[in-house]
Design a protein around this motif. Sequence first.
Motif, PDB file in Angstrom:
ATOM      1  N   ARG A   1       6.102   2.833  11.988  1.00  7.91           N
ATOM      2  CA  ARG A   1       5.574   2.688  10.626  1.00  7.91           C
ATOM      3  C   ARG A   1       4.152   3.220  10.523  1.00  7.91           C
ATOM      4  NH1 ARG A   1       8.102  -2.344  11.238  1.00  7.91           N
ATOM      5  NH2 ARG A   1       6.092  -3.413  11.510  1.00  7.91           N
ATOM      6  N   LEU A   2       3.350   2.989  11.556  1.00  4.99           N
ATOM      7  CA  LEU A   2       1.972   3.508  11.560  1.00  4.99           C
ATOM      8  C   LEU A   2       1.971   5.032  11.575  1.00  4.99           C
ATOM      9  CD1 LEU A   2      -1.078   3.292  11.799  1.00  4.99           C
ATOM     10  CD2 LEU A   2      -0.811   2.844  14.262  1.00  4.99           C
ATOM     11  N   ALA A   3       2.816   5.628  12.405  1.00  7.47           N
ATOM     12  CA  ALA A   3       2.894   7.095  12.456  1.00  7.47           C
ATOM     13  C   ALA A   3       3.394   7.665  11.130  1.00  7.47           C
ATOM     14  CB  ALA A   3       3.811   7.529  13.597  1.00  7.47           C
ATOM     15  N   ASP A   4       4.341   6.983  10.495  1.00  2.32           N
ATOM     16  CA  ASP A   4       4.826   7.427   9.178  1.00  2.32           C
ATOM     17  C   ASP A   4       3.695   7.403   8.152  1.00  2.32           C
ATOM     18  OD1 ASP A   4       7.402   7.826  10.079  1.00  2.32           O
ATOM     19  OD2 ASP A   4       8.141   5.882   9.392  1.00  2.32           O
ATOM     20  N   ALA A   5       2.875   6.344   8.187  1.00  4.38           N
ATOM     21  CA  ALA A   5       1.754   6.242   7.252  1.00  4.38           C
ATOM     22  C   ALA A   5       0.743   7.363   7.490  1.00  4.38           C
ATOM     23  CB  ALA A   5       1.082   4.878   7.382  1.00  4.38           C
ATOM     24  N   LEU A   6       0.473   7.640   8.760  1.00  7.07           N
ATOM     25  CA  LEU A   6      -0.441   8.742   9.081  1.00  7.07           C
ATOM     26  C   LEU A   6       0.137  10.080   8.627  1.00  7.07           C
ATOM     27  CD1 LEU A   6      -1.534   7.528  12.614  1.00  7.07           C
ATOM     28  CD2 LEU A   6      -3.082   7.969  10.693  1.00  7.07           C
ATOM     29  N   SER A   7       1.456  10.244   8.799  1.00  2.51           N
ATOM     30  CA  SER A   7       2.110  11.480   8.359  1.00  2.51           C
ATOM     31  C   SER A   7       1.993  11.658   6.850  1.00  2.51           C
ATOM     32  CB  SER A   7       3.582  11.450   8.791  1.00  2.51           C
ATOM     33  OG  SER A   7       4.244  12.634   8.409  1.00  2.51           O
ATOM     34  N   ASN A   8       2.169  10.548   6.096  1.00  3.01           N
ATOM     35  CA  ASN A   8       2.007  10.617   4.639  1.00  3.01           C
ATOM     36  C   ASN A   8       0.565  10.910   4.246  1.00  3.01           C
ATOM     37  OD1 ASN A   8       4.700  10.116   3.877  1.00  3.01           O
ATOM     38  ND2 ASN A   8       4.434   7.919   4.177  1.00  3.01           N
TER      39      ASN A   8
ATOM     40  N   TYR B   1       0.823  -1.212   0.000  1.00  6.63           N
ATOM     41  CA  TYR B   1       0.000   0.000   0.000  1.00  6.63           C
ATOM     42  C   TYR B   1       0.857   1.263   0.000  1.00  6.63           C
ATOM     43  CZ  TYR B   1      -4.066  -2.950   1.044  1.00  6.63           C
ATOM     44  OH  TYR B   1      -5.069  -3.885   1.001  1.00  6.63           O
ATOM     45  N   SER B   2       1.994   1.204   0.684  1.00  6.02           N
ATOM     46  CA  SER B   2       2.890   2.357   0.690  1.00  6.02           C
ATOM     47  C   SER B   2       3.418   2.641  -0.703  1.00  6.02           C
ATOM     48  CB  SER B   2       4.057   2.101   1.652  1.00  6.02           C
ATOM     49  OG  SER B   2       4.995   3.152   1.618  1.00  6.02           O
ATOM     50  N   ASN B   3       3.830   1.582  -1.436  1.00  4.69           N
ATOM     51  CA  ASN B   3       4.345   1.773  -2.792  1.00  4.69           C
ATOM     52  C   ASN B   3       3.267   2.203  -3.771  1.00  4.69           C
ATOM     53  OD1 ASN B   3       7.359   0.912  -3.239  1.00  4.69           O
ATOM     54  ND2 ASN B   3       6.560  -0.479  -1.686  1.00  4.69           N
ATOM     55  N   LEU B   4       2.014   1.852  -3.492  1.00  3.04           N
ATOM     56  CA  LEU B   4       0.900   2.301  -4.324  1.00  3.04           C
ATOM     57  C   LEU B   4       0.326   3.636  -3.847  1.00  3.04           C
ATOM     58  CD1 LEU B   4      -1.021  -1.080  -4.843  1.00  3.04           C
ATOM     59  CD2 LEU B   4       0.395   0.140  -6.514  1.00  3.04           C
ATOM     60  N   GLU B   5       0.964   4.219  -2.794  1.00  3.82           N
ATOM     61  CA  GLU B   5       0.536   5.488  -2.201  1.00  3.82           C
ATOM     62  C   GLU B   5      -0.910   5.424  -1.711  1.00  3.82           C
ATOM     63  OE1 GLU B   5       1.395   8.695  -4.859  1.00  3.82           O
ATOM     64  OE2 GLU B   5       3.515   8.183  -5.023  1.00  3.82           O
ATOM     65  N   MET B   6      -1.283   4.262  -1.177  1.00  3.60           N
ATOM     66  CA  MET B   6      -2.603   4.053  -0.579  1.00  3.60           C
ATOM     67  C   MET B   6      -2.431   4.125   0.940  1.00  3.60           C
ATOM     68  SD  MET B   6      -3.673   0.906  -3.119  1.00  3.60           S
ATOM     69  CE  MET B   6      -5.218   0.530  -2.308  1.00  3.60           C
ATOM     70  N   TYR B   7      -2.180   5.331   1.447  1.00  4.88           N
ATOM     71  CA  TYR B   7      -1.731   5.490   2.821  1.00  4.88           C
ATOM     72  C   TYR B   7      -2.811   5.176   3.849  1.00  4.88           C
ATOM     73  CZ  TYR B   7       2.227   7.675   0.513  1.00  4.88           C
ATOM     74  OH  TYR B   7       3.303   7.917  -0.297  1.00  4.88           O
ATOM     75  N   LEU B   8      -4.065   5.498   3.566  1.00  2.00           N
ATOM     76  CA  LEU B   8      -5.123   5.181   4.524  1.00  2.00           C
ATOM     77  C   LEU B   8      -5.332   3.672   4.641  1.00  2.00           C
ATOM     78  CD1 LEU B   8      -7.751   7.990   3.854  1.00  2.00           C
ATOM     79  CD2 LEU B   8      -6.119   7.798   5.739  1.00  2.00           C
ATOM     80  N   ASP B   9      -5.178   2.959   3.539  1.00  2.00           N
ATOM     81  CA  ASP B   9      -5.242   1.496   3.591  1.00  2.00           C
ATOM     82  C   ASP B   9      -4.046   0.943   4.354  1.00  2.00           C
ATOM     83  OD1 ASP B   9      -7.590   1.034   1.700  1.00  2.00           O
ATOM     84  OD2 ASP B   9      -6.262   2.275   0.500  1.00  2.00           O
ATOM     85  N   GLN B  10      -2.901   1.572   4.189  1.00  2.00           N
ATOM     86  CA  GLN B  10      -1.726   1.178   4.957  1.00  2.00           C
ATOM     87  C   GLN B  10      -1.969   1.400   6.451  1.00  2.00           C
ATOM     88  OE1 GLN B  10       1.808   3.518   4.291  1.00  2.00           O
ATOM     89  NE2 GLN B  10       3.177   1.933   5.079  1.00  2.00           N
TER      90      GLN B  10
END
Length: 377
Positions: free
Chosen positions: A316-323, A279-288
């Motif tokens: 990793r969760l905080a990074d995803a939320l930041s993105n 999901y990160s590579n697909l820029e699907m951050y909310l799914d991540q």
Amino acid sequence: MLLVRESTSKDRMSETAARPVFRRVISRHASELAVMPEVSEMVMLREEPQPYASYPYTAKYPEQGSAAKTADLPMTPAEEMVSALAAATRFSEEGTEQLTQGKFDQAEKLFLLSLNITQAFLGENHQGVTRPLEVLATFYLTRGNYQKAEPLLKRLYNIRLVQHEEGLAASSDDFQARENYLLMALTVEKCSSCLEKLGLLADSETIYLALLKRQEEYFGHEHALTLDALERLGEFYMRARVYGLAQVVFEKLYDTKSKLHGPYSIEVSSVLSSLSVIYSNLEMYLDQVTVLERQVFLLDTIHGGTGLSLASALTRLADALSNAFKERADKDISERAELIYRRALTIYERHYGPSTPTVVSLRNRLKNLAAEAAEKL
């Protein structure tokens, strides 16, 4: 089923345009892997003729007129084969010794000699050839000589494929079935490693799909060996950076394992990690964020809120939320990211102290998040 937002055309396999060997995903909600290319029941890899260096084996008999009072009788064909195969084993062992001493040319000659003797007596496709074949192929593979390793690994794959098919048809023992599968799966991994280095991704995909198809046919879609083959296919798509197909595979894997073990079971933890990367590579951050929250819950339950693996997952969760905040500029997302960064920071400080690189990096992320929040909100 993981709830994911509908991906944009950018999300949708943009990389496949550059990799026409892979089929485009038709539907990401497919209940079966119908999006995958069809493969025949038994896929044999095409082998190119490969000239091997010739190191003929000849038995030495007593010379005529020697001082010996008794003459050795000629060996029978069976005795000669036993003697020759024993010699082949010794040559292979000697080659390994030469290899440990860094004498690569001598080791190669001995490995070739061992293979030539074995296949001269047993035939090129005999199961007894697999050992010297694998030794020589591994020698080339570890030396980075993928051109020489490829035909050997294809031969090894084809011989073990026949062995695997015969084992599936003949054995009803679960332990033996697992042993046969693991041997075949390791052969697929080694062969795929070489094919991927040579850029032959279509061939590599084919053997993973064939492995999966056989397990499904003999054991069903929910058997542990089938799920292992499915995960190996997904990992291949991740290595090939075909994240759209990897998404389909791992979402199917998550659905099946959740059904069998529960959505918050330890069995799904590695699947959640892979989905997070996809999901990160697909820029699907909310799914991540969704899958990382589930992983954090699992690790929090196991480690009681203090483990370093939990701190890593929190980061990793905080990074995803930041993105996600960079995309949406939502105050709630920013505040959640800050709280989770601080929780991870507390765990790391307790284990490592206040001035380690990990702790300093987290503090910098908190500062960057605060600066972005001040700018956007």
